[in-house]
Write a protein that holds these residues in place. Structure first.
Motif, PDB file in Angstrom:
ATOM      1  N   UNK A 178       3.631   9.811   9.608  1.00  0.00           N
ATOM      2  CA  UNK A 178       3.412   9.427   8.212  1.00  0.00           C
ATOM      3  C   UNK A 178       3.769  10.611   7.326  1.00  0.00           C
ATOM      4  N   UNK A 179       4.293  10.321   6.166  1.00  0.00           N
ATOM      5  CA  UNK A 179       4.527  11.341   5.151  1.00  0.00           C
ATOM      6  C   UNK A 179       3.384  11.260   4.152  1.00  0.00           C
ATOM      7  N   UNK A 180       2.710  12.381   3.945  1.00  0.00           N
ATOM      8  CA  UNK A 180       1.572  12.398   3.030  1.00  0.00           C
ATOM      9  C   UNK A 180       2.034  12.260   1.584  1.00  0.00           C
ATOM     10  N   UNK A 193      -3.759   8.560   4.978  1.00  0.00           N
ATOM     11  CA  UNK A 193      -2.856   9.683   5.226  1.00  0.00           C
ATOM     12  C   UNK A 193      -1.630   9.612   4.318  1.00  0.00           C
ATOM     13  N   UNK A 194      -1.158   8.400   4.055  1.00  0.00           N
ATOM     14  CA  UNK A 194       0.040   8.232   3.229  1.00  0.00           C
ATOM     15  C   UNK A 194      -0.209   8.592   1.772  1.00  0.00           C
ATOM     16  N   UNK A 195      -1.415   8.349   1.281  1.00  0.00           N
ATOM     17  CA  UNK A 195      -1.674   8.586  -0.133  1.00  0.00           C
ATOM     18  C   UNK A 195      -2.396   9.902  -0.397  1.00  0.00           C
ATOM     19  N   UNK A 196      -2.844  10.558   0.662  1.00  0.00           N
ATOM     20  CA  UNK A 196      -3.751  11.687   0.514  1.00  0.00           C
ATOM     21  C   UNK A 196      -3.031  13.020   0.631  1.00  0.00           C
ATOM     22  N   UNK A 211       0.847  -1.194   0.000  1.00  0.00           N
ATOM     23  CA  UNK A 211       0.000   0.000   0.000  1.00  0.00           C
ATOM     24  C   UNK A 211       0.884   1.245   0.000  1.00  0.00           C
ATOM     25  N   UNK A 212       0.279   2.431  -0.230  1.00  0.00           N
ATOM     26  CA  UNK A 212       1.081   3.659  -0.144  1.00  0.00           C
ATOM     27  C   UNK A 212       1.706   3.881   1.236  1.00  0.00           C
ATOM     28  N   UNK A 213       1.218   3.172   2.261  1.00  0.00           N
ATOM     29  CA  UNK A 213       1.767   3.326   3.607  1.00  0.00           C
ATOM     30  C   UNK A 213       3.078   2.586   3.796  1.00  0.00           C
ATOM     31  N   UNK A 214       3.347   1.611   2.952  1.00  0.00           N
ATOM     32  CA  UNK A 214       4.557   0.804   3.132  1.00  0.00           C
ATOM     33  C   UNK A 214       5.800   1.684   3.047  1.00  0.00           C
TER      34      UNK A 214
END
Length: 556
Positions: free
Chosen positions: A512-514, A547-550, A489-492
């Motif tokens: 987290x980095x957006x 949050x990671x992808x947004x 996922x974008x969170x990885x």
């Protein structure tokens, strides 16, 4: 176990953090060309965008907001920043901007999300970095990266954090400015499970210092067994519960080896010309009170979630350096038995005229004896990182007691909880409603709010002495307790967070980095769950992935 004086941190650091936050807000408002008064303490949020507070884009205009040279000298030495790196090339999602049922901290969308109407503030990353260095402040360059807008982020998170049962407490905070971007019962005290370890880590780094090491010593003490004169070699516990059973190692767990300590002790016994019977004893009297919390579930120890809490242990209360192995019933006595076996081997190899007795018992030194040798643990920063990555309850409980002892308190559950609360309060976190009963989060009686967790993380992320509490968290899809979560996922790789699990709780707290590259802090606590935590874990993970992808801005 000898208490140590707590480390005294310069008061200037707190004031510099506060000044940095104010200037961060001012720069954020200037970047958006809006009035930032609604972001300052005690001010009502601005409903209308107004011209930027800086008349031009030069650093000279920003410098007018700085204190004089005297203040600059008081805050001597620039701090490194743990804030987000520059803009990311990762793609970002564009959630709907429907009205949110969450309540942003101000009750209105952030002023920083208003459309520009005035002159632009400094936007050159090199100028922003130079300004921050000149002021002795954290790097403000990340402020040039846009922050999510609460009006867009809110409804998207509402949907992501939806639960079939129970309640959700949640907070999302801008890491650099401290602006609350999302608030869902964020000031409701709840049992956050192992997220308590974040507070324990911060307290250890704040009180003991990241470079501190625990020392485990071997002490010679003349004595008797019956009528026979003997030399007691007493293993003096120093608060290290990550001892190894062999030689000194490279990893945090096993850095100080009982085999190395035994060899050094045998060398010293040879130098002293010791003969006759040598007995091995262990002094584990450094901690006080019950060794298992009355606030824990009765099966915590028997299930292996933790052993009885003692100031000495191997591998976090295990016989082997794997977290998959069982905990020991009596870690201190086991450590003494290992030391006894290694001492006998080294004494024989050196040809000492001694007999190392088979029996191992407890013996309180009470300041007596002569130190033969010692071994030092990994640095506190390394032990804290190990604790966070593995969610090691044994290390957490010992760490809490070590903090309490360093402050002159009791090495007990109550002493550790009080010391952690005090440390968090000193960092400027509002501790109203905070109530800890242990240092690991194993008790469902702990009460912490989502905003307290993000507030503590913000203090850690902006202080080089404390930042291991943020950078040392498990990484989604990569390691620790998040190794198998959010994979692909974008969170990885961009979510660093502490997991938390109790029978009715699933939590996730971290950084987290957006998608735009902005660094955020978050805490999601799913509580009052029906016993099966699958839905709750999926919900908190969905929130982190969002949050990671947004980018979560209306212009996307």
């Amino acid at each position: 176990m000898t208490p140590r004086d707590p480390r005294r941190r310069p008061a200037a650091r707190a004031s510099r953090r506060a000044l940095g936050a104010v200037l961060a807000l001012l720069l954020a408002g200037a970047t958006a060309g809006c009035d930032v008064q609604g972001l300052l303490p005690g001010a009502e949020p601005s409903r209308d965008a107004t011209p930027a507070p800086f008349p031009d884009s030069s650093l000279t205009s920003v410098g007018a907001w700085l204190p004089g040279p005297e203040a600059g000298r008081a805050a001597d030495g620039a701090e490194a920043s743990s804030a987000a790196p520059g803009p990311s090339a990762r793609e970002s999602a564009s959630p709907s901007a429907a009205p949110s049922s969450s309540r942003p901290a101000s009750g209105e969308p952030s002023p920083s999300s208003a459309a520009p109407t005035g002159a632009a503030a400094p936007r050159d990353p090199e100028e922003a970095a130079a300004f921050a260095e000149l002021a002795g402040l954290p790097d403000l360059t990340p402020l040039l990266v846009p922050s999510p807008e609460p009006a867009v982020l809110g409804p998207a998170l509402d949907e992501a954090l939806d639960l079939a049962d129970g309640e959700m407490s949640a907070a999302v905070v801008d890491a650099l400015t401290g602006e609350v971007l999302y608030d869902r019962d964020a000031d409701e005290p709840a049992a956050p499970a192992s997220a308590v370890k974040i507070l324990t880590a911060i307290a250890a780094l704040e009180v003991l210092g990241p470079e501190h090491r625990y020392t485990t010593s071997a002490v010679a003490l003349p004595g008797h067994v019956g009528a026979k004169e003997v030399t007691h070699v007493v293993l003096d516990a120093g608060g290290d519960v990550l001892l190894g059973t062999g030689g000194n190692g490279e990893e945090a767990s096993g850095r100080a080896g009982l085999g190395t300590l035994a060899r050094r002790a045998a060398d010293r016994l040879a130098e002293e010309g010791t003969t006759g019977t040598v007995t091995v004893r262990v002094d584990d009297t450094g901690y006080a009170g019950p060794r298992a919390s009355p606030d824990w579930s009765p099966d915590i120890v028997t299930s292996g979630n933790a052993s009885v809490v003692q100031p000495i242990a191997t591998y976090g209360g295990r016989a082997w350096p794997s977290t998959a192995t069982d905990r020991l019933n009596d870690p201190a006595l086991y450590a003494a038995e290992v030391f006894r076996d290694r001492l006998a081997v080294h004494a024989a190899r050196k040809g000492l005229d001694v007999v190392v007795d088979d029996g191992v018992e407890r013996l309180a030194l009470k300041g007596r004896g002569t130190e033969l040798a010692g071994v030092e643990s990994a640095r506190v920063a390394e032990q804290v990182q190990y604790m966070l990555k593995a969610s090691d309850n044994q290390v957490a409980e010992a760490t809490g007691r070590n903090v309490a002892l360093a402050e002159g308190g009791r090495g007990s559950f109550e002493g550790a909880a009080a010391a952690i609360e005090r440390a968090v309060a000193r960092l400027g976190v509002d501790t109203e409603g905070l109530r800890l009963v242990d240092a690991s989060g194993l008790s469902g009686e702990n009460r912490v709010t989502a905003l307290q967790l993000t507030g503590a993380l913000q203090a850690a992320a902006t202080d080089p002495d404390l930042d291991t509490a943020a950078t040392g968290l498990p990484v989604a899809g990569r390691d620790g307790t998040l190794e198998q979560r959010m994979v692909g996922t974008p969170a990885e790789g961009v979510v660093h967070a502490k997991t938390g699990t109790l029978s009715e709780v699933a939590s996730l707290t971290g950084t987290v980095e957006t998608g735009d590259g902005r660094q955020l802090l978050f805490s999601f606590i799913a509580r009052d769950q029906p016993g099966v935590l699958t839905d709750a874990r999926l919900a908190v993970d969905r929130g982190a992935v969002l949050l990671a992808e947004c980018g979560c801005r209306r212009d996307e």
